[in-house]
Design a protein around this motif. Structure first.
Motif, PDB file in Angstrom:
ATOM      1  N   ALA A   1       0.836  -1.201   0.000  1.00  0.00           N
ATOM      2  CA  ALA A   1       0.000   0.000   0.000  1.00  0.00           C
ATOM      3  C   ALA A   1       0.869   1.249   0.000  1.00  0.00           C
ATOM      4  CB  ALA A   1      -0.908  -0.003   1.220  1.00  0.00           C
ATOM      5  N   TYR A   2       0.376   2.301  -0.632  1.00  0.00           N
ATOM      6  CA  TYR A   2       0.985   3.622  -0.493  1.00  0.00           C
ATOM      7  C   TYR A   2       0.097   4.413   0.446  1.00  0.00           C
ATOM      8  CZ  TYR A   2       3.644   2.466  -4.708  1.00  0.00           C
ATOM      9  OH  TYR A   2       4.463   1.877  -5.617  1.00  0.00           O
ATOM     10  N   GLY A   3       0.536   4.615   1.661  1.00  0.00           N
ATOM     11  CA  GLY A   3      -0.330   5.264   2.645  1.00  0.00           C
ATOM     12  C   GLY A   3      -1.588   4.429   2.842  1.00  0.00           C
TER      13      GLY A   3
ATOM     14  N   ARG B   1      -4.415   0.855  -1.040  1.00  0.00           N
ATOM     15  CA  ARG B   1      -3.911  -0.517  -1.221  1.00  0.00           C
ATOM     16  C   ARG B   1      -3.727  -0.791  -2.701  1.00  0.00           C
ATOM     17  NH1 ARG B   1      -3.917  -4.113   2.116  1.00  0.00           N
ATOM     18  NH2 ARG B   1      -4.028  -3.527   4.316  1.00  0.00           N
ATOM     19  N   VAL B   2      -2.582  -1.354  -3.044  1.00  0.00           N
ATOM     20  CA  VAL B   2      -2.249  -1.522  -4.451  1.00  0.00           C
ATOM     21  C   VAL B   2      -2.099  -2.996  -4.820  1.00  0.00           C
ATOM     22  CG1 VAL B   2      -0.517  -1.061  -6.200  1.00  0.00           C
ATOM     23  CG2 VAL B   2      -1.197   0.755  -4.636  1.00  0.00           C
ATOM     24  N   LEU B   3      -1.485  -3.791  -3.952  1.00  0.00           N
ATOM     25  CA  LEU B   3      -1.354  -5.228  -4.206  1.00  0.00           C
ATOM     26  C   LEU B   3      -2.235  -5.980  -3.225  1.00  0.00           C
ATOM     27  CD1 LEU B   3       2.505  -5.641  -4.687  1.00  0.00           C
ATOM     28  CD2 LEU B   3       0.765  -5.041  -6.379  1.00  0.00           C
TER      29      LEU B   3
ATOM     30  N   GLY C   1       1.186  -6.806 -17.567  1.00  0.00           N
ATOM     31  CA  GLY C   1      -0.025  -6.160 -17.074  1.00  0.00           C
ATOM     32  C   GLY C   1      -0.121  -4.753 -17.614  1.00  0.00           C
ATOM     33  N   ALA C   2      -1.332  -4.215 -17.559  1.00  0.00           N
ATOM     34  CA  ALA C   2      -1.560  -2.874 -18.091  1.00  0.00           C
ATOM     35  C   ALA C   2      -0.916  -1.835 -17.177  1.00  0.00           C
ATOM     36  CB  ALA C   2      -3.055  -2.614 -18.211  1.00  0.00           C
ATOM     37  N   ASN C   3      -0.869  -0.621 -17.655  1.00  0.00           N
ATOM     38  CA  ASN C   3      -0.387   0.498 -16.854  1.00  0.00           C
ATOM     39  C   ASN C   3      -1.217   0.604 -15.575  1.00  0.00           C
ATOM     40  OD1 ASN C   3       1.081   2.686 -16.198  1.00  0.00           O
ATOM     41  ND2 ASN C   3       0.163   4.066 -17.693  1.00  0.00           N
ATOM     42  N   GLY C   4      -0.545   0.675 -14.436  1.00  0.00           N
ATOM     43  CA  GLY C   4      -1.278   0.825 -13.182  1.00  0.00           C
ATOM     44  C   GLY C   4      -1.702  -0.475 -12.538  1.00  0.00           C
ATOM     45  N   ALA C   5      -1.306  -1.607 -13.120  1.00  0.00           N
ATOM     46  CA  ALA C   5      -1.729  -2.901 -12.582  1.00  0.00           C
ATOM     47  C   ALA C   5      -1.037  -3.229 -11.268  1.00  0.00           C
ATOM     48  CB  ALA C   5      -1.447  -3.999 -13.605  1.00  0.00           C
ATOM     49  N   GLY C   6       0.158  -2.677 -11.081  1.00  0.00           N
ATOM     50  CA  GLY C   6       0.895  -2.961  -9.842  1.00  0.00           C
ATOM     51  C   GLY C   6       2.224  -3.669 -10.064  1.00  0.00           C
ATOM     52  N   LYS C   7       2.719  -3.628 -11.293  1.00  0.00           N
ATOM     53  CA  LYS C   7       3.978  -4.324 -11.599  1.00  0.00           C
ATOM     54  C   LYS C   7       5.165  -3.652 -10.905  1.00  0.00           C
ATOM     55  CE  LYS C   7       3.520  -3.500 -16.012  1.00  0.00           C
ATOM     56  NZ  LYS C   7       2.337  -2.607 -15.973  1.00  0.00           N
ATOM     57  N   THR C   8       5.256  -2.329 -11.090  1.00  0.00           N
ATOM     58  CA  THR C   8       6.341  -1.597 -10.439  1.00  0.00           C
ATOM     59  C   THR C   8       6.281  -1.776  -8.924  1.00  0.00           C
ATOM     60  OG1 THR C   8       6.439   0.044 -12.186  1.00  0.00           O
ATOM     61  CG2 THR C   8       7.278   0.714 -10.037  1.00  0.00           C
ATOM     62  N   THR C   9       5.058  -1.714  -8.405  1.00  0.00           N
ATOM     63  CA  THR C   9       4.900  -1.858  -6.960  1.00  0.00           C
ATOM     64  C   THR C   9       5.377  -3.227  -6.498  1.00  0.00           C
ATOM     65  OG1 THR C   9       3.014  -0.378  -7.106  1.00  0.00           O
ATOM     66  CG2 THR C   9       3.255  -1.619  -5.081  1.00  0.00           C
ATOM     67  N   THR C  10       5.128  -4.258  -7.315  1.00  0.00           N
ATOM     68  CA  THR C  10       5.596  -5.593  -6.951  1.00  0.00           C
ATOM     69  C   THR C  10       7.115  -5.613  -6.835  1.00  0.00           C
ATOM     70  OG1 THR C  10       3.713  -6.525  -8.137  1.00  0.00           O
ATOM     71  CG2 THR C  10       5.526  -8.025  -7.588  1.00  0.00           C
TER      72      THR C  10
HETATM   73  N1  LIG Z   1       3.776   6.705  -4.873  1.00  0.00           N
HETATM   74  C1  LIG Z   1       2.501   6.315  -5.042  1.00  0.00           C
HETATM   75  N2  LIG Z   1       1.547   6.808  -4.224  1.00  0.00           N
HETATM   76  C2  LIG Z   1       0.260   6.419  -4.357  1.00  0.00           C
HETATM   77  N3  LIG Z   1      -0.164   5.576  -5.294  1.00  0.00           N
HETATM   78  C3  LIG Z   1       0.724   5.054  -6.157  1.00  0.00           C
HETATM   79  C4  LIG Z   1       2.104   5.411  -6.067  1.00  0.00           C
HETATM   80  N4  LIG Z   1       2.782   4.744  -7.034  1.00  0.00           N
HETATM   81  C5  LIG Z   1       1.848   4.024  -7.695  1.00  0.00           C
HETATM   82  N5  LIG Z   1       0.628   4.217  -7.172  1.00  0.00           N
HETATM   83  C6  LIG Z   1      -0.622   3.561  -7.610  1.00  0.00           C
HETATM   84  O1  LIG Z   1      -0.456   2.187  -7.491  1.00  0.00           O
HETATM   85  C7  LIG Z   1      -1.029   1.509  -8.582  1.00  0.00           C
HETATM   86  C8  LIG Z   1       0.006   0.587  -9.207  1.00  0.00           C
HETATM   87  O2  LIG Z   1       1.058   1.363  -9.727  1.00  0.00           O
HETATM   88  P1  LIG Z   1       2.337   0.714 -10.379  1.00  0.00           P
HETATM   89  O3  LIG Z   1       2.833  -0.364  -9.510  1.00  0.00           O
HETATM   90  O4  LIG Z   1       3.262   1.813 -10.696  1.00  0.00           O
HETATM   91  O5  LIG Z   1       1.738   0.093 -11.715  1.00  0.00           O
HETATM   92  P2  LIG Z   1       2.479  -0.424 -13.004  1.00  0.00           P
HETATM   93  O6  LIG Z   1       3.929  -0.430 -12.757  1.00  0.00           O
HETATM   94  O7  LIG Z   1       1.899  -1.763 -13.207  1.00  0.00           O
HETATM   95  O8  LIG Z   1       2.093   0.514 -14.103  1.00  0.00           O
HETATM   96  C9  LIG Z   1      -1.538   2.569  -9.543  1.00  0.00           C
HETATM   97  O9  LIG Z   1      -2.927   2.668  -9.387  1.00  0.00           O
HETATM   98  C10 LIG Z   1      -0.867   3.834  -9.075  1.00  0.00           C
HETATM   99  O10 LIG Z   1      -1.725   4.934  -9.260  1.00  0.00           O
END
Ligand SMILES: Nc1ncnc2c1ncn2[C@@H]1O[C@H](COP(=O)(O)OP(=O)(O)O)[C@@H](O)[C@H]1O
Ligand SMILES: [Mg+2]
Lengths: 237, 338, 290
Positions: A13-15, A18-20, A37-46
């Protein structure tokens, strides 16, 4: 056979956002595994979650040890190199200094000089630009630098976040070819995050498809390529 | 449908009414204070009122407009000296010196703000710091000591209450300062809650976007300097009258730094923060002194750091967070509260 | 002419002191993007420690180096214990914490050592060098020490892995963590180094201005000005800025306006420079982005 990387029930989660929502996947030693996965799916977050760059719940095992909750700096020391979203270049430092930082935690100082030559062998352009400020490099060169910086760690596992982003197809092909070679000859396992599913599936052995923070599909690259839904939404044919 | 409106209107109306009631009670208590405490405490409270005007002024500049000033003691000094000189040399009545001090500081502040436009952050901090450091030296300057009294300064008389009011001098000064403060806070309130306030904040947070939206950044920034200096000058004049004395060394850089401390401790970009900050800079040094006669400023420093740990966004900020939390708690169980 | 030369050289000597403190400010600025207003007081306090050590019978140079070590540890501790908790707080809150530190060190020094001024020894010969009266040996020595410190610092940042890591951490904390740099410790190290440099400056200035709890307050202001004139992100520029400010201050004081107003006039000039060149003479020009 135990996987090199085993992820179970990963939440992040960011704050308060919840993202994953409970991601499970595994990466076999020596393989290239793709997260699609599409943009915003949560790949970077993973990827960020694997390195403790966001708050996580769940279990992450790497090379037999549990690593979730450890500090980013310590996870790097276990042999995980992360090429982050946006490349993370040290723009005010020279190319060479960027590479030297990649080897910052290594104890075998004597073989670092050798690694410079190895890297310059893969990317001769970086050698030409080694005394130049990294911020003045082109996008493609900065991506090569980011990958090279990660390789300077001599990692067991390389995390790549959208290496193709914003680059000309020719350069992307070059980088992907080198990734394949590194995986073959140096036995570096790779976890590749890509929006460009076609290219990623050509390179990877296995793939996982993520949608809004959940794994919705997994299998060998061949199987995934054949999946009707993936073909329509991610491969576009 | 109607019930929904009623429900949503009620909680909005209630805090407004209770807030007004609270303010009224507070006002009565404040007005009663001079009769409840000693003359000396009344004098100290008068200074709190004076400082709160400074902090409101400094907050307009630093809090709302994002321009740091480490030199507001200079404007305070100008206000104080103008009042003292007018009273001492020209026999001007004390109340008439206040608008003069304010007007002069408005001009001086505006003019200082023009070159300061080019400076930001640290550079502005240095420029204002320099202003604060230079002011005592300038006041001591030989060429003007027929007016300023040089190092000795100027002593002025404490005003008597007018119209035969049954008050002693300290009590009268308290009410006089309170009245001026009420006017200044009313001014500040009107300035900050409207278009000007929004423009100031926009310039602080999004300078380029603000400019693009047609806000004249340069004009507003210089004006913020001028208005901020005006508040401080008015307070300086009141301060001189209350203390009955001005001398160069009363306006050292330490005064300027205290003002900045007051703004931050009270709460950045908050009107009520000015009062919290004023209480802090008036009373905490005394408390520190009571705790340790040997190293009072070390205790003061510990207080400063402790406050920033506990309330990094100042007292007003902490109160705001507290209420928001209470409201969220209340909001999460609507059945019971309705 | 001779007196003018003397003023310039004396200006270079005090400029050397400003340069050291400016260097300390730049160090912390580069590592944390904060200007440490307590820098001067930490330097003053360290100088008192040196004074105690010398009083206790320690040879000068032993006390000198021991003080540098103590100051380094002090800086690291202050960062770890006091500054760390407000790392994420708004800038102005951090400024208030620095002001708190300033008054604490000042007050503690006054309490422990009293406010009466003390003499502080110079390690350099009393006899003026080269038989000239233009400058004292101590002044020359102080400038020399400043230059040595600068050279050491330059080599540290340029040629050692730790120096590189500190630069990286200041610039891009997230990427730094990803290559394994312990960013929190790099900040503490920056504070330690800055305190050590400040201690050197304090020990060099104390023989000239005498030791008292307020000895650094004016110096800090000039050093701040020097750092900004030279460019707050440029250590070499800060040192040059220190010399410029020192000479300017001395020459103005001697010839133009007398000592009463020299501080004010020097500051006005410095601000004039900054109004014309807002990032300092040698600073990086910052591009504002939307
Ligand atoms: N620093 C952040 N603060 C709050 N929300 C975030 C932050 N970074 C990403 N998100 C949200 O988390 C979700 C997943 O983002 P991200 O992991 O970057 O996706 P991907 O890499 O798959 O495009 C998105 O909905 C994005 O808006
Ligand atoms: Mg991404």
């Amino acid at each position: 056979m135990a996987a090199l990387l085993q992820v179970a029930g990963l939440h992040a989660a960011y704050g308060l956002t919840r993202v994953l929502h409970g991601i499970d996947f595994a990466l076999e030693e020596g393989s290239i595994t793709a997260l699609l996965g599409a943009n915003g799916a949560g790949k970077t977050t993973t990827l960020r979650a694997l390195c403790s760059m966001v708050k996580v719940e769940g279990e992450v095992h790497f090379d037999g040890a549990r690593i979730d909750g450890r500090a980013t700096e310590d996870i790097v020391r276990l042999g995980i190199a992360h090429v982050p979203d946006g490349r993370g270049t040290f723009t005010h430092l020279t190319t060479e200094e960027n590479l030297r930082l990649g080897a910052y935690v290594r104890r075998d100082k004597s073989s670092i000089a050798q690694d410079f030559e190895r890297i310059y062998g893969y990317f001769p352009r970086l050698k030409e630009r080694r005394h130049q400020q990294a911020g003045t490099l082109s996008g493609g060169e900065q991506q090569m630098l980011a990958v090279s910086r990660a390789l300077m760690l001599r990692p067991k596992l390389l995390l790549l976040d959208e290496p193709s982003f914003g680059l000309a197809p020719l350069i992307v092909r070059e980088i992907f070819a080198i990734m394949r070679e590194i995986n073959k000859t140096e036995k570096v396992s790779i976890l590749l995050v890509e929006q460009n599913a076609a290219m990623a599936l050509d390179l990877a052995d296995h793939a996982y498809l993520i949608e809004t923070g959940r794994v919705v599909l997994s299998g060998t690259s061949e199987d995934i390529k054949k999946d009707e839904a993936v073909r329509r939404s991610y491969l576009g044919y | 449908m109607t019930t929904e409106i009623a429900l949503s209107a009620a909680p909005a109306a209630r805090p407004a009414r209770s807030r007004l009631a609270g303010l009224a009670v507070l006002f009565i208590v404040v007005c009663a204070l001079p009769f409840l405490v000693s003359s000396y405490t009344t004098f100290q409270l008068t200074l709190v009122i004076v400082y709160s005007i400074v902090l409101l002024g400094l907050n307009i500049l630093t809090g709302y407009n994002g321009q740091i000033s480490l030199g507001h003691g200079a404007f305070y000094a100008i206000g104080a000296y103008v009042a003292a000189i007018l009273m001492d040399k020209y026999g001007v009545p004390y109340w008439a010196t206040i608008p003069v001090s304010g007007a002069l500081c408005l001009v001086v502040g505006f003019l200082f703000g023009l070159p300061a436009l080019r400076l930001e952050g640290l550079y502005l901090a240095l420029a204002t710091f320099a202003l604060g450091v230079s002011m005592p030296q300038l006041i001591k300057y030989k060429g003007i000591d027929t007016w300023t009294g040089g190092v000795q300064g100027i002593t002025i008389l404490k005003p008597d209450p007018p119209f035969g009011l049954p008050l002693n001098q300290d009590q009268w000064l308290f009410y006089f300062c309170l009245a001026v403060a009420a006017v200044m806070f009313w001014l500040g309130w009107n300035l900050l809650r409207g278009r000007v306030g929004r423009a100031l904040i926009a310039i602080r947070d999004q300078p380029i976007a603000a400019e693009a939206m047609g806000v004249n950044n340069a004009m507003y920034k210089s004006l913020a300097f001028g208005v901020s200096a005006m508040f401080t000058g008015v307070a300086g004049a009141l301060g001189a009258i209350a203390v009955q004395f001005v001398a160069p060394d009363s306006f050292s850089i330490f005064l300027s730094i205290s003002f900045l401390v007051g703004v931050v401790i009270g709460g950045i970009a908050s009107i009520s923060g000015a009062i919290w900050g004023a209480l802090f800079i008036q009373f905490v040094p005394n408390i520190a002194d009571q705790i340790s006669k040997a190293a009072p400023w070390a205790i003061y420093g510990v207080f400063l750091i402790g406050f920033m740990y506990v309330m990094p966004v100042g007292v007003a900020g902490a109160i705001r967070i507290f209420w928001a939390r209470m409201k969220r708690k209340a909001g999460s169980s609507p059945q019971r509260s309705g | 002419m001779e007196t003018f030369l003397h003023q310039v050289i004396a200006g270079l000597a005090t400029g050397g002191i400003y340069a050291s403190v400016a260097l300390a400010l730049v160090m912390i600025y580069q590592a944390t993007h904060h200007v440490n207003f307590a820098q001067g007081e930490i330097a003053m306090f360290s100088t008192y420690i040196a004074w105690s050590l010398i009083q206790a019978g320690m040879p000068y140079w032993v006390a000198f180096f021991l003080t540098i070590v103590i100051a380094f540890v002090l800086g690291v501790l202050v960062e770890r214990i006091i500054v760390r908790p407000v790392e994420q707080a708004p800038v102005l809150s951090v400024v208030v914490v620095f002001i708190g530190l300033l008054v604490i060190f000042n007050s503690l020094a006054g309490w422990i050592y009293t406010y009466t001024i003390k003499t502080f020894p110079s390690p350099f010969p009393e006899k003026p060098p080269f038989g000239t009266h233009l400058v004292s040996s101590h002044e020359i020595g102080a400038v020399g020490v400043t230059l040595v410190v600068l050279a050491l610092l330059y080599s540290f940042f340029r040629f050692t892995p730790l120096g590189l890591a500190m630069r990286a951490a200041a610039q891009n904390p997230e990427s730094s963590r990803l290559v394994g740099i312990r960013v929190g410790w790099m900040l503490a190290l920056g504070w330690g180094l800055a305190s050590a440099i400040g201690a050197i400056a304090g020990m060099m200035v104390a023989p000239i201005v005498f030791l008292d709890p307020n000895m650094m307050s004016g110096i800090l202001l000039y050093a701040f000005a020097a750092a900004l004139v030279g460019g707050i992100d440029n250590p070499g520029g800060a040192v040059l800025g220190g010399f410029i400010v020192g000479v300017l201050e001395n020459v103005l004081g001697a010839y133009v306006i007398g000592n009463d107003l020299k501080l004010s006039v020097a500051l006005v000039l410095i601000i004039g420079v900054l109004v014309i060149r807002p990032s300092g003479l040698f600073g990086r020009v910052h591009v504002t982005r939307v």
